[in-house]
Design a protein around this motif. Structure first.
Motif, PDB file in Angstrom:
ATOM      1  N   SER A 244       7.059  -9.359   3.069  1.00 29.80           N
ATOM      2  CA  SER A 244       6.215  -8.400   3.434  1.00 29.80           C
ATOM      3  C   SER A 244       7.094  -7.783   4.359  1.00 29.80           C
ATOM      4  N   LEU A 245       8.519  -7.889   5.034  1.00 32.15           N
ATOM      5  CA  LEU A 245       9.389  -7.006   5.449  1.00 32.15           C
ATOM      6  C   LEU A 245       9.900  -6.421   4.343  1.00 32.15           C
ATOM      7  N   ALA A 246      10.355  -6.724   3.521  1.00 35.20           N
ATOM      8  CA  ALA A 246      10.914  -5.621   1.969  1.00 35.20           C
ATOM      9  C   ALA A 246       9.869  -4.939   1.686  1.00 35.20           C
ATOM     10  N   SER A 247       8.322  -5.476   1.989  1.00 36.26           N
ATOM     11  CA  SER A 247       7.194  -4.498   1.135  1.00 36.26           C
ATOM     12  C   SER A 247       6.992  -3.563   2.436  1.00 36.26           C
ATOM     13  N   MET A 248       7.021  -3.670   3.723  1.00 37.94           N
ATOM     14  CA  MET A 248       7.913  -2.251   4.863  1.00 37.94           C
ATOM     15  C   MET A 248       8.414  -1.668   4.063  1.00 37.94           C
ATOM     16  N   THR A 249       9.354  -1.914   3.564  1.00 39.73           N
ATOM     17  CA  THR A 249      10.372  -1.391   3.468  1.00 39.73           C
ATOM     18  C   THR A 249      10.849  -0.032   2.270  1.00 39.73           C
ATOM     19  N   PHE A 250      10.182  -0.998   1.472  1.00 40.97           N
ATOM     20  CA  PHE A 250       9.174   0.234   0.204  1.00 40.97           C
ATOM     21  C   PHE A 250       8.482   1.257   0.269  1.00 40.97           C
ATOM     22  N   MET A 251       7.467   0.984   0.845  1.00 39.50           N
ATOM     23  CA  MET A 251       6.593   1.853   0.982  1.00 39.50           C
ATOM     24  C   MET A 251       6.953   2.797   2.075  1.00 39.50           C
ATOM     25  N   LEU A 252       8.193   2.414   3.206  1.00 38.12           N
ATOM     26  CA  LEU A 252       8.352   4.216   4.178  1.00 38.12           C
ATOM     27  C   LEU A 252       9.488   4.266   2.834  1.00 38.12           C
ATOM     28  N   ALA A 253      10.271   3.542   2.236  1.00 40.33           N
ATOM     29  CA  ALA A 253      11.311   5.082   1.178  1.00 40.33           C
ATOM     30  C   ALA A 253      10.338   5.714   0.595  1.00 40.33           C
ATOM     31  N   MET A 254       9.066   4.940  -0.330  1.00 42.85           N
ATOM     32  CA  MET A 254       7.783   5.685  -0.972  1.00 42.85           C
ATOM     33  C   MET A 254       8.011   7.150  -0.047  1.00 42.85           C
ATOM     34  N   LYS A 255       7.145   6.923   1.278  1.00 39.27           N
ATOM     35  CA  LYS A 255       6.793   7.671   1.794  1.00 39.27           C
ATOM     36  C   LYS A 255       8.252   9.001   2.285  1.00 39.27           C
ATOM     37  N   ALA A 256       8.816   8.576   2.389  1.00 42.39           N
ATOM     38  CA  ALA A 256      10.348   9.460   2.766  1.00 42.39           C
ATOM     39  C   ALA A 256      10.781  10.234   1.290  1.00 42.39           C
ATOM     40  N   SER A 257      10.310   9.568   0.585  1.00 42.15           N
ATOM     41  CA  SER A 257      10.851  10.051  -0.913  1.00 42.15           C
ATOM     42  C   SER A 257       9.626  10.879  -1.281  1.00 42.15           C
ATOM     43  N   GLY A 258       8.238  11.035  -0.956  1.00 38.17           N
ATOM     44  CA  GLY A 258       7.885  12.337  -1.269  1.00 38.17           C
ATOM     45  C   GLY A 258       6.056  11.381  -1.321  1.00 38.17           C
ATOM     46  N   TYR A 259       6.226  10.056  -1.923  1.00 38.88           N
ATOM     47  CA  TYR A 259       5.518   8.906  -2.761  1.00 38.88           C
ATOM     48  C   TYR A 259       4.097   8.549  -1.376  1.00 38.88           C
ATOM     49  N   ASP A 260       2.490   7.419  -1.827  1.00 40.29           N
ATOM     50  CA  ASP A 260       1.732   7.658  -1.031  1.00 40.29           C
ATOM     51  C   ASP A 260       1.592   5.973  -1.555  1.00 40.29           C
ATOM     52  N   THR A 261       1.570   5.335  -0.369  1.00 44.98           N
ATOM     53  CA  THR A 261       1.283   3.524  -1.065  1.00 44.98           C
ATOM     54  C   THR A 261       0.150   3.352  -0.102  1.00 44.98           C
ATOM     55  N   CYS A 262      -0.685   2.278  -0.843  1.00 48.76           N
ATOM     56  CA  CYS A 262      -1.735   1.679  -0.289  1.00 48.76           C
ATOM     57  C   CYS A 262      -1.162  -0.253  -0.491  1.00 48.76           C
ATOM     58  N   PRO A 263      -1.194  -0.813   0.829  1.00 52.46           N
ATOM     59  CA  PRO A 263      -0.962  -2.447   0.735  1.00 52.46           C
ATOM     60  C   PRO A 263      -2.527  -2.606   0.453  1.00 52.46           C
ATOM     61  N   MET A 264      -2.103  -3.668  -0.144  1.00 49.25           N
ATOM     62  CA  MET A 264      -3.426  -4.785  -0.850  1.00 49.25           C
ATOM     63  C   MET A 264      -3.632  -6.136  -0.662  1.00 49.25           C
ATOM     64  N   GLU A 265      -5.082  -6.307  -0.284  1.00 50.02           N
ATOM     65  CA  GLU A 265      -4.875  -8.121   0.000  1.00 50.02           C
ATOM     66  C   GLU A 265      -6.208  -8.497  -1.045  1.00 50.02           C
ATOM     67  N   GLY A 266      -6.721  -7.244  -0.862  1.00 50.17           N
ATOM     68  CA  GLY A 266      -7.957  -7.654  -1.824  1.00 50.17           C
ATOM     69  C   GLY A 266      -7.622  -7.779  -3.112  1.00 50.17           C
ATOM     70  N   PHE A 267      -7.870  -8.947  -3.823  1.00 52.55           N
ATOM     71  CA  PHE A 267      -7.537  -9.006  -5.197  1.00 52.55           C
ATOM     72  C   PHE A 267      -8.151 -10.089  -5.345  1.00 52.55           C
ATOM     73  N   ASP A 268      -8.186 -10.774  -7.488  1.00 55.74           N
ATOM     74  CA  ASP A 268      -8.347 -12.066  -7.400  1.00 55.74           C
ATOM     75  C   ASP A 268      -7.276 -12.977  -7.537  1.00 55.74           C
ATOM     76  N   SER A 269      -6.685 -13.330  -6.631  1.00 56.70           N
ATOM     77  CA  SER A 269      -5.094 -13.657  -6.989  1.00 56.70           C
ATOM     78  C   SER A 269      -5.364 -15.003  -7.979  1.00 56.70           C
ATOM     79  N   LYS A 270      -6.040 -15.900  -8.344  1.00 57.19           N
ATOM     80  CA  LYS A 270      -5.854 -16.624  -9.556  1.00 57.19           C
ATOM     81  C   LYS A 270      -5.870 -15.353 -10.787  1.00 57.19           C
TER      82      LYS A 270
END
Ligand code: FMN
Length: 240
Positions: free
Chosen positions: A170-196
């Protein structure tokens, strides 16, 4: 692409965006660059027990994967989906890699660093990460025996290990999302998915778990569903 945002601009301007632009170009090279920044994030024992699986819009798997994210608009309109996996199963190989790295940078056989690394990656890490029936209970008994006499890290159970690998992912994910924002892109983290079904679709390793799936793209204004809300700061930050 416009200039990169500074850290606090990226933090305050990042939002979870649920509708992404379908028209403009999307540079997958930026995703790669931001993921490479993300792997510099702190992680437990430097074992790096996670993996990012990129599913770009040109992948034949992208549309099906978006549907498995419960058909959420963030996923169906995303230009790329990044599946964040925990790889608890890779502990032995990564412990060995750390040990060899430390040994390689040591000044000699008797180097204290090597002795400590050998003890840490050769004994403590295997104690915590190895798996066999009854081992969690034994670890907890050992923790109790030690902890009654001296300071002890009590979080040794299988659940505690799972939480630990999810923290690092999760910490690595957060760094990724902030880096994307800093680079001009947006993100949405999701836990709503069918994992199986996602695991089956992407043929993910049995020992992996999906920490989250991150939708990426250039956000549209209608992709921000409301004003940002946070409960009072005094509730979230306390001083003792
Ligand atoms: C672990 C995690 C899972 C989330 N899952 C979803 C999700 O499945 N769908 C969604 O639209 N947003 C999801 N979100 C986004 C949150 O709803 C969002 O971060 C929160 O409302 C705060 O808004 P902000 O990110 O715009 O500041 C998730 C966020 C996190 C951290």
């Amino acid at each position: 692409m416009k200039e990169e945002l500074n850290f606090f601009e990226a933090v305050s301007q990042r939002r979870s965006v649920r509708v992404f632009d379908q028209m403009g170009t999307f540079d997958g090279g930026i995703v790669q660059k931001c993921l490479e920044a993300a792997i510099l994030s702190p992680n437990s024992s430097n074992l790096q027990l996670y993996q990012f699986v990129r599913v770009p819009e040109y992948s034949t798997l992208k549309d099906r994967l978006a549907q498995l994210c419960m058909g959420q608009k963030a996923a169906t309109t995303a230009r790329e989906l990044v599946v964040v996996l925990t790889r608890r199963d890779r502990w032995k190989a990564h412990a060995k890699a750390n040990f060899e790295f430390i040994s390689g940078s040591a000044s000699g056989e008797g180097d204290k660093k090597v002795k400590l690394a050998l003890r840490y990656y050769g004994k403590l890490v295997p104690m915590l990460y190895r798996k066999f029936p009854g081992w969690t209970m034994m670890k907890e008994l050992i923790a109790l025996a030690v902890g009654l006499r001296k300071l002890m890290v009590w979080e040794v159970s299988e659940t505690a290990v799972r939480i630990s690998v999810h923290k690092s992912a999760s910490l690595a994910s957060m760094t990724f999302m902030l880096a994307m924002k800093a680079s001009g892109y947006d993100t949405c983290p999701m836990e709503g998915f069918d994992s199986k079904r996602v695991k089956k679709l992407l043929k993910l390793p049995v020992g992996s778990e999906i920490a989250m799936i991150i939708a990426c793209g250039k956000g549209l204004p209608e992709g921000i569903y409301g004003e940002r809300f946070r409960v009072p700061t005094s509730e979230l930050i306390v001083v003792k």
